[in-house]
Scaffold this active site. Sequence first.
Site, PDB file in Angstrom:
ATOM      1  N   ASN A   8     -19.056  12.269  -0.604  1.00 29.19           N
ATOM      2  CA  ASN A   8     -18.429  12.839  -1.795  1.00 29.19           C
ATOM      3  C   ASN A   8     -19.506  13.558  -2.592  1.00 29.19           C
ATOM      4  O   ASN A   8     -20.322  12.922  -3.260  1.00 29.19           O
ATOM      5  CB  ASN A   8     -17.771  11.748  -2.631  1.00 29.19           C
ATOM      6  CG  ASN A   8     -17.045  12.312  -3.845  1.00 29.19           C
ATOM      7  OD1 ASN A   8     -17.046  13.508  -4.099  1.00 29.19           O
ATOM      8  ND2 ASN A   8     -16.420  11.442  -4.630  1.00 29.19           N
ATOM      9  N   LYS A  15     -22.598  11.027  -3.167  1.00 27.62           N
ATOM     10  CA  LYS A  15     -22.239   9.645  -2.872  1.00 27.62           C
ATOM     11  C   LYS A  15     -21.967   9.530  -1.382  1.00 27.62           C
ATOM     12  O   LYS A  15     -21.396  10.439  -0.783  1.00 27.62           O
ATOM     13  CB  LYS A  15     -20.988   9.225  -3.654  1.00 27.62           C
ATOM     14  CG  LYS A  15     -21.149   9.222  -5.159  1.00 27.62           C
ATOM     15  CD  LYS A  15     -19.840   8.813  -5.831  1.00 27.62           C
ATOM     16  CE  LYS A  15     -19.946   8.877  -7.345  1.00 27.62           C
ATOM     17  NZ  LYS A  15     -18.661   8.524  -7.998  1.00 27.62           N
ATOM     18  N   HIS A 178      -6.203  12.741  -6.404  1.00 34.49           N
ATOM     19  CA  HIS A 178      -6.355  11.335  -6.004  1.00 34.49           C
ATOM     20  C   HIS A 178      -5.472  10.980  -4.811  1.00 34.49           C
ATOM     21  O   HIS A 178      -5.116   9.819  -4.615  1.00 34.49           O
ATOM     22  CB  HIS A 178      -6.023  10.386  -7.169  1.00 34.49           C
ATOM     23  CG  HIS A 178      -6.814  10.633  -8.413  1.00 34.49           C
ATOM     24  ND1 HIS A 178      -6.211  10.839  -9.637  1.00 34.49           N
ATOM     25  CD2 HIS A 178      -8.140  10.731  -8.619  1.00 34.49           C
ATOM     26  CE1 HIS A 178      -7.143  11.040 -10.551  1.00 34.49           C
ATOM     27  NE2 HIS A 178      -8.331  10.977  -9.968  1.00 34.49           N
ATOM     28  N   HIS A 205      -2.998   5.165 -10.573  1.00 36.82           N
ATOM     29  CA  HIS A 205      -4.442   5.272 -10.338  1.00 36.82           C
ATOM     30  C   HIS A 205      -5.063   5.595 -11.692  1.00 36.82           C
ATOM     31  O   HIS A 205      -5.044   6.738 -12.155  1.00 36.82           O
ATOM     32  CB  HIS A 205      -4.726   6.381  -9.321  1.00 36.82           C
ATOM     33  CG  HIS A 205      -6.186   6.644  -9.083  1.00 36.82           C
ATOM     34  ND1 HIS A 205      -6.834   6.289  -7.919  1.00 36.82           N
ATOM     35  CD2 HIS A 205      -7.124   7.227  -9.863  1.00 36.82           C
ATOM     36  CE1 HIS A 205      -8.101   6.646  -7.989  1.00 36.82           C
ATOM     37  NE2 HIS A 205      -8.296   7.223  -9.168  1.00 36.82           N
ATOM     38  N   LEU A 206      -5.585   4.568 -12.359  1.00 38.34           N
ATOM     39  CA  LEU A 206      -6.041   4.714 -13.738  1.00 38.34           C
ATOM     40  C   LEU A 206      -7.550   4.522 -13.835  1.00 38.34           C
ATOM     41  O   LEU A 206      -8.063   3.407 -13.865  1.00 38.34           O
ATOM     42  CB  LEU A 206      -5.333   3.697 -14.641  1.00 38.34           C
ATOM     43  CG  LEU A 206      -3.802   3.696 -14.605  1.00 38.34           C
ATOM     44  CD1 LEU A 206      -3.249   2.618 -15.521  1.00 38.34           C
ATOM     45  CD2 LEU A 206      -3.250   5.069 -14.974  1.00 38.34           C
ATOM     46  N   GLY A 209     -10.420   9.665 -14.826  1.00 44.81           N
ATOM     47  CA  GLY A 209      -9.381  10.587 -14.412  1.00 44.81           C
ATOM     48  C   GLY A 209      -8.234   9.728 -13.901  1.00 44.81           C
ATOM     49  O   GLY A 209      -8.470   8.700 -13.279  1.00 44.81           O
ATOM     50  N   ARG A 238      -9.209  13.904 -21.133  1.00 39.59           N
ATOM     51  CA  ARG A 238      -8.273  14.999 -20.876  1.00 39.59           C
ATOM     52  C   ARG A 238      -6.967  14.782 -21.616  1.00 39.59           C
ATOM     53  O   ARG A 238      -6.516  13.649 -21.785  1.00 39.59           O
ATOM     54  CB  ARG A 238      -7.998  15.121 -19.375  1.00 39.59           C
ATOM     55  CG  ARG A 238      -9.222  15.475 -18.546  1.00 39.59           C
ATOM     56  CD  ARG A 238      -8.896  15.434 -17.076  1.00 39.59           C
ATOM     57  NE  ARG A 238     -10.068  15.708 -16.254  1.00 39.59           N
ATOM     58  CZ  ARG A 238     -10.305  15.140 -15.072  1.00 39.59           C
ATOM     59  NH1 ARG A 238      -9.440  14.256 -14.577  1.00 39.59           N
ATOM     60  NH2 ARG A 238     -11.376  15.454 -14.391  1.00 39.59           N
ATOM     61  N   ASP A 280     -15.380   6.272 -23.088  1.00 39.48           N
ATOM     62  CA  ASP A 280     -15.244   5.075 -22.259  1.00 39.48           C
ATOM     63  C   ASP A 280     -14.141   4.206 -22.846  1.00 39.48           C
ATOM     64  O   ASP A 280     -14.211   3.793 -24.008  1.00 39.48           O
ATOM     65  CB  ASP A 280     -16.572   4.304 -22.230  1.00 39.48           C
ATOM     66  CG  ASP A 280     -16.573   3.180 -21.199  1.00 39.48           C
ATOM     67  OD1 ASP A 280     -15.598   2.401 -21.160  1.00 39.48           O
ATOM     68  OD2 ASP A 280     -17.549   3.059 -20.444  1.00 39.48           O
ATOM     69  N   ARG A 282     -13.404   1.217 -22.505  1.00 39.41           N
ATOM     70  CA  ARG A 282     -13.839  -0.109 -22.980  1.00 39.41           C
ATOM     71  C   ARG A 282     -14.343  -0.045 -24.413  1.00 39.41           C
ATOM     72  O   ARG A 282     -14.092  -0.956 -25.221  1.00 39.41           O
ATOM     73  CB  ARG A 282     -14.917  -0.662 -22.047  1.00 39.41           C
ATOM     74  CG  ARG A 282     -14.405  -0.990 -20.644  1.00 39.41           C
ATOM     75  CD  ARG A 282     -15.523  -1.215 -19.666  1.00 39.41           C
ATOM     76  NE  ARG A 282     -16.293   0.019 -19.428  1.00 39.41           N
ATOM     77  CZ  ARG A 282     -17.218   0.158 -18.485  1.00 39.41           C
ATOM     78  NH1 ARG A 282     -17.489  -0.850 -17.680  1.00 39.41           N
ATOM     79  NH2 ARG A 282     -17.869   1.297 -18.331  1.00 39.41           N
ATOM     80  N   GLY A 330      -7.247   0.479 -14.133  1.00 41.12           N
ATOM     81  CA  GLY A 330      -6.109  -0.237 -13.565  1.00 41.12           C
ATOM     82  C   GLY A 330      -6.475  -1.551 -12.916  1.00 41.12           C
ATOM     83  O   GLY A 330      -5.716  -2.527 -12.981  1.00 41.12           O
ATOM     84  N   GLU A 382     -11.025   4.822  -1.364  1.00 42.41           N
ATOM     85  CA  GLU A 382     -10.915   6.191  -0.876  1.00 42.41           C
ATOM     86  C   GLU A 382     -11.869   6.453   0.281  1.00 42.41           C
ATOM     87  O   GLU A 382     -11.553   7.206   1.211  1.00 42.41           O
ATOM     88  CB  GLU A 382     -11.192   7.169  -2.025  1.00 42.41           C
ATOM     89  CG  GLU A 382     -10.141   7.108  -3.122  1.00 42.41           C
ATOM     90  CD  GLU A 382     -10.540   7.860  -4.370  1.00 42.41           C
ATOM     91  OE1 GLU A 382     -10.060   8.996  -4.548  1.00 42.41           O
ATOM     92  OE2 GLU A 382     -11.323   7.311  -5.173  1.00 42.41           O
TER      93      GLU A 382
END
Length: 396
Positions: A8, A15, A178, A205-206, A209, A238, A280, A282, A330, A382
Amino acid sequence: MAKVMAVNCGSSSLKFKLYEMPEEKVITSGIVERIGHEDAIFQIKVGDNKLKEIVNVKDHGVAVQLVMDAMIKHHIIEDIHEIKATGHRVVQGGPYFSESTPFNEDTYKKIESLIPLAPLHNQAHLVGYDAFKKVLPNTPAIAVFDTAFHQTMGPEDYSYPIKKEYAEKYMIRRYGAHGTSHKYLTEIGHELLGNKENKRLIICHLGSGASITATRDGKCVATSMGLTPLGGIMMNTRTGDMDPSVYYQIQKMSGKSYEEIFQEFNKQSGLYGVSGTSNDSRDVEDAANGGNKDAQLALDLWARRIADFIGQYYVRLGGCDMIIFSAGIGENSPESRDMIIDRCKEALGIELDAEKNKCRGVLREISTPESKIKVYVIPTDEEVMIARDAYKLIKE
């Protein structure tokens, strides 16, 4: 058996994860960050240890060579030719690709032509492919598209209400994102549902993004992200879907350029923009717990937008057998899952088990036996999907 690398590449990162296939055993993984800088960060997992060093990495070619040299140095492989395929994540496949495909001249040119639809991603993916091609010139490379899984949507689900001329000339339609994650989660969801016919899933898919997808019998019916990753639900930075006139009005009143506003809608909106605290989630949760009303509004708005999509997709599917939560938020935020389900539980007859919902990062059913819809937390993977597709294509 064959060693397959899932790759990726971003504009300044690489990655990777090396698998033994078909066992899907992870041999090593790592990342090169800050490519193009003298203080780039290189991390690689060797056995149970994670090694880290600061190195000068001028470009992706140097990054690839760094990874290969490290794998040989630490006896992860003895020769680079042990790698039988590289699977490359590609964000935007446009209308051209409904499945993974080998890299060739035609594939390359089509990915290149789609750079305007994903300028930050597709260009970087091609740079990464070129870098690997120089080091592994005879190793098959496979393009695995984020958009491929969503190609089963029908025209009424992927079309926008604009002039046909624009849609066709500029390839403007809903592509989603995704898809590799949604495909993996669909497969796991089907295993959990067993032999039930007409399987209907709503997959959340949280992460920073985020996207939501409705699937029926393993096929994507609808997905939330649109032409670009800016569309769909509200995200960390976003906006998600909005009245298009908001864009026009801000440009008109502020005097800022269209490009400035577009970047703000991508990078300074969502949870960050509404809360004014952080990109973020959190940090936004912590601020809300500390009494910050803007942070609380941001979380409420975020949860409401997601719940609305769940309700929309429940209608689209004519019911639902399972709701799946995955990706960073998620999988790891019980509070977020509770906020979302709380906003649609009465209408859909969903009951969460409060104790089971305390889990983080593990596969677990978090609904009660009485719940009309099963709710699961399923960690996504993924990379293994990329490796599977790459291995499948070199075996054909």
